[in-house]
Design an enzyme around this catalytic site. Structure first.
Site, PDB file in Angstrom:
ATOM      1  N   GLY A  72       0.597  -1.525  -0.148  1.00 44.59           N
ATOM      2  CA  GLY A  72       0.125   0.173  -0.059  1.00 44.59           C
ATOM      3  C   GLY A  72       0.778   1.360   0.393  1.00 44.59           C
ATOM      4  O   GLY A  72       0.434   2.332  -0.435  1.00 44.59           O
ATOM      5  N   THR A  82      11.511  -7.343 -11.547  1.00 44.23           N
ATOM      6  CA  THR A  82      11.551  -9.146 -11.508  1.00 44.23           C
ATOM      7  C   THR A  82      10.310  -9.050 -10.808  1.00 44.23           C
ATOM      8  O   THR A  82       9.843  -9.016  -9.775  1.00 44.23           O
ATOM      9  CB  THR A  82      12.402  -9.860 -11.223  1.00 44.23           C
ATOM     10  OG1 THR A  82      13.394  -9.495 -11.935  1.00 44.23           O
ATOM     11  CG2 THR A  82      12.350 -11.389 -11.636  1.00 44.23           C
ATOM     12  N   SER A  96      -3.237  -3.980  -0.646  1.00 50.15           N
ATOM     13  CA  SER A  96      -2.019  -4.353   0.115  1.00 50.15           C
ATOM     14  C   SER A  96      -2.809  -5.812   0.259  1.00 50.15           C
ATOM     15  O   SER A  96      -3.892  -5.890   1.176  1.00 50.15           O
ATOM     16  CB  SER A  96      -1.547  -3.951   1.619  1.00 50.15           C
ATOM     17  OG  SER A  96      -0.268  -4.449   1.867  1.00 50.15           O
ATOM     18  N   ASN A 154      -7.789   3.851   9.186  1.00 51.76           N
ATOM     19  CA  ASN A 154      -7.165   2.625   9.281  1.00 51.76           C
ATOM     20  C   ASN A 154      -7.713   2.989  10.929  1.00 51.76           C
ATOM     21  O   ASN A 154      -6.964   1.679  11.321  1.00 51.76           O
ATOM     22  CB  ASN A 154      -5.565   2.413   9.170  1.00 51.76           C
ATOM     23  CG  ASN A 154      -4.776   4.111   9.123  1.00 51.76           C
ATOM     24  OD1 ASN A 154      -5.725   4.885   8.931  1.00 51.76           O
ATOM     25  ND2 ASN A 154      -3.602   3.792  10.082  1.00 51.76           N
ATOM     26  N   CYS A 156       2.443   2.241  11.667  1.00 50.16           N
ATOM     27  CA  CYS A 156       3.482   2.828  10.915  1.00 50.16           C
ATOM     28  C   CYS A 156       4.322   3.770  11.810  1.00 50.16           C
ATOM     29  O   CYS A 156       4.791   4.439  11.929  1.00 50.16           O
ATOM     30  CB  CYS A 156       2.465   3.256   9.973  1.00 50.16           C
ATOM     31  SG  CYS A 156       2.594   2.012   8.934  1.00 50.16           S
ATOM     32  N   HIS A 203      -0.955  -7.658   2.770  1.00 47.00           N
ATOM     33  CA  HIS A 203      -1.180  -8.479   4.404  1.00 47.00           C
ATOM     34  C   HIS A 203      -2.183  -7.776   5.198  1.00 47.00           C
ATOM     35  O   HIS A 203      -2.673  -8.391   6.603  1.00 47.00           O
ATOM     36  CB  HIS A 203       0.256  -8.229   4.996  1.00 47.00           C
ATOM     37  CG  HIS A 203      -0.193  -6.916   5.241  1.00 47.00           C
ATOM     38  ND1 HIS A 203       0.570  -6.384   6.986  1.00 47.00           N
ATOM     39  CD2 HIS A 203       0.438  -5.846   4.083  1.00 47.00           C
ATOM     40  CE1 HIS A 203       1.179  -5.287   6.092  1.00 47.00           C
ATOM     41  NE2 HIS A 203       1.029  -4.465   5.759  1.00 47.00           N
ATOM     42  N   GLN A 255      -7.542  -0.598   4.014  1.00 47.79           N
ATOM     43  CA  GLN A 255      -8.526  -1.214   5.118  1.00 47.79           C
ATOM     44  C   GLN A 255      -9.550  -2.068   4.394  1.00 47.79           C
ATOM     45  O   GLN A 255     -10.120  -2.556   5.046  1.00 47.79           O
ATOM     46  CB  GLN A 255      -8.228   0.116   6.048  1.00 47.79           C
ATOM     47  CG  GLN A 255      -7.156   0.387   6.837  1.00 47.79           C
ATOM     48  CD  GLN A 255      -6.480  -0.772   7.335  1.00 47.79           C
ATOM     49  OE1 GLN A 255      -7.390  -1.586   8.299  1.00 47.79           O
ATOM     50  NE2 GLN A 255      -5.240  -0.980   7.710  1.00 47.79           N
TER      51      GLN A 255
END
Length: 396
Positions: A72, A238, A200, A152, A326, A202, A180
């Protein structure tokens, strides 16, 4: 630790066993680089395409509008910085809100240092952006509006469809950080007039280190990472094939269970809110009571420090947070709570609990029982609380 109750799913989620199983062959058996021309490796290109199809289907988007990223934060940075550079000749004004994730706010600060002007919109006491404020902030040189889909920290779901329509009517690009919200609540990019969307893996029982940016066809956004022709020449490097496969599987599972999961989680959420409000005095629910993510509960408790509360909950085997993961190392109160009008001393006593698919009513009962005990203990050591009680008794 004998007991572990995990109530921090907004920070990260447990990777689903089915996701791990889907990923494993791409570390060992199917390890080829998708950019190689021989069949063994080139087959992974088709695998990546399949994951794009899954994600695009959930959003109502096209396959070639999905670009894989490292998560994200990268997606937010790409959307803001590359758009600012690409549309600088039209203008250098950006609109966002005061409660965005720092991946957006810090990127806006970066752009301000490079000559761009940013309008940071206020929110109401429930953390909602007013669409009329968005429209009033638009200027002839406005090139981008970035408003998160759902917050969030406090879980408030923004009026994204209204904001998107305003942006579209004024010919301004619209980005939303949906980290979220994606696969937690229904999102259709066409109905909401979204031009770019960040997500994102996870946050929805997928792996860490993988996400995507949806870019509507026709948006002239520039490459963010240079060095190769991957992702249709827009994001070099990659491809993370195991991560992309894991993300696709996680999205598939989350989309299939979304309605049932949201019903279960919102029921448990409301049960938790009800018990806390009924049994712990001098607390405040943060965020909108109705327009709220199904799994989010955020309270401020007067006369205590959130950090002490988290440590004592941890000692009971309960994992929660005071806000964004964060900023967990910061001693400053949450910028989101300050933006909704809480004074510093109350914002410092905040607790965010975010439920997951494995959360049970028994987990929440244990949590509230512990919370009552800990809050009472911390208040018993607070001179401010002692003074407050004396004043209350005096005024009786």
């Amino acid at each position: 630790m004998e007991k572990l109750i995990y109530l921090d799913n907004a920070a990260t989620t447990k990777t689903a066993p089915e996701v791990v199983e889907a990923m494993l062959p791409y570390f060992t058996e199917h390890f080829g680089n998708p950019s190689s021309v021989y069949g063994f490796a080139a087959a992974n290109k088709e695998v990546i395409t399949k994951q794009r199809d899954i994600i695009a289907g959930v959003l109502g988007a096209k396959n070639n509008e999905i670009y894989f990223t490292a998560g994200g934060t990268e997606s937010d940075n790409w959307a803001l910085i590359a758009t600012a550079e690409a549309y600088a000749s039209k203008g250098k004004h950006i609109i966002t809100s005061k409660i965005e994730h720092h991946a957006v706010l810090h990127t806006c600060e970066y752009l301000e240092k490079r000559g761009y002007e940013v309008t940071y919109l206020d929110v109401d006491e429930n953390g909602l952006v007013r669409p009329e404020d968005v429209e009033a902030a638009i200027r002839p040189d406005t090139i981008l509006i970035s408003i998160m889909f759902a917050n969030n920290e406090i879980g408030s779901i923004q009026p994204i469809q209204e904001i998107g329509k305003i942006a579209r009517a004024h010919g301004v690009l619209f980005h939303t950080d949906a980290v979220q919200a994606f696969a937690q609540i229904p999102i259709n990019v066409d109905e909401c007039c979204i031009d770019m969307l960040s997500a994102s893996g996870h946050k929805l029982n997928g792996p860490k280190g993988i996400g995507f940016l949806y870019i509507r066809k026709g948006v002239k956004i520039r490459s963010f990472i240079h060095g190769g022709a991957q992702e249709r020449k827009r994001r070099a490097g990659t491809e993370n094939v195991p991560g992309i496969v894991g993300l696709g599987k996680a999205v598939e599972l989350a989309a299939a269970s979304m309605e049932e999961r949201a019903g279960k989680e919102s029921g448990l959420r409301d049960y938790l809110i009800g018990r806390i409000e009924a049994e712990i005095p001098y607390c405040r629910l943060n965020g909108d009571r109705e327009k709220r993510l199904p799994n989010n509960v955020n309270f401020s408790f007067q006369f205590i420090e959130g950090e002490s509360l988290l440590i004592m909950l941890d000692m009971k085997g309960i994992c929660a947070s005071s806000g964004s993961a964060c900023t967990s190392g910061s001693l400053d109160p949450s910028h989101v709570l300050l933006a909704i009008g809480l004074p510093h001393e109350i914002a410092h006593g905040s607790l965010r609990m975010t439920l997951g698919a494995d959360t049970t009513k028994e987990d929440l009962d244990y949590t509230v029982d512990c919370l009552k005990e800990i809050v009472a203990q911390l208040r018993s050591m607070s001179p401010l609380y002692e003074d407050f009680v004396k004043k209350q008794e005096k005024n009786k």
